[in-house]
Motif scaffolding. Sequence first.
Motif, mmCIF file in Angstrom:
data_model
loop_
_atom_site.group_PDB
_atom_site.id
_atom_site.type_symbol
_atom_site.label_atom_id
_atom_site.label_comp_id
_atom_site.label_asym_id
_atom_site.label_seq_id
_atom_site.Cartn_x
_atom_site.Cartn_y
_atom_site.Cartn_z
ATOM 1 N N CYS A 82 0.875 -1.166 0.000
ATOM 2 C CA CYS A 82 0.000 0.000 0.000
ATOM 3 C C CYS A 82 0.913 1.217 0.000
ATOM 4 C CB CYS A 82 -0.892 0.007 1.232
ATOM 5 S SG CYS A 82 -1.927 1.481 1.363
ATOM 6 N N SER A 93 -3.144 10.484 -1.472
ATOM 7 C CA SER A 93 -3.699 9.270 -2.065
ATOM 8 C C SER A 93 -3.089 8.038 -1.414
ATOM 9 C CB SER A 93 -3.441 9.237 -3.574
ATOM 10 O OG SER A 93 -2.063 9.092 -3.830
ATOM 11 N N ARG A 95 -2.843 3.767 -2.581
ATOM 12 C CA ARG A 95 -3.211 2.767 -3.585
ATOM 13 C C ARG A 95 -2.411 1.492 -3.370
ATOM 14 N NH1 ARG A 95 0.627 2.744 -7.862
ATOM 15 N NH2 ARG A 95 2.104 4.433 -7.623
#
Length: 99
Positions: A82, A93, A95
């Motif tokens: 991650c 952000s 992801r």
Amino acid sequence: MKILVNLFQVVIVLAILYPVFYVWDTGRIEDFCELIEPGISVSDLQQLADEQGITLNIPADNDTGQWMTSVESTASIDRFACVVIGAVDRVASARLVTE
């Protein structure tokens, strides 16, 4: 010969346990990454990581104010992580990266 049989038994047990560990480890990282929302503060991110049992190392301040950190799976042979990107004291952000 008995040592060889015992060694083979250990290999079989590890081959059975590894997939269980892999699913658990990648699952907790995926769950953590899904909980991260853009705009949360770094302190809230650290608290979330602590609640989830994740070790998170957020870099100290730098000249640009931008930072990036990642939480990687220890069970994955390839890369499963991650990646969290932020600016100043906020998350921009988060992801999942699988390679």
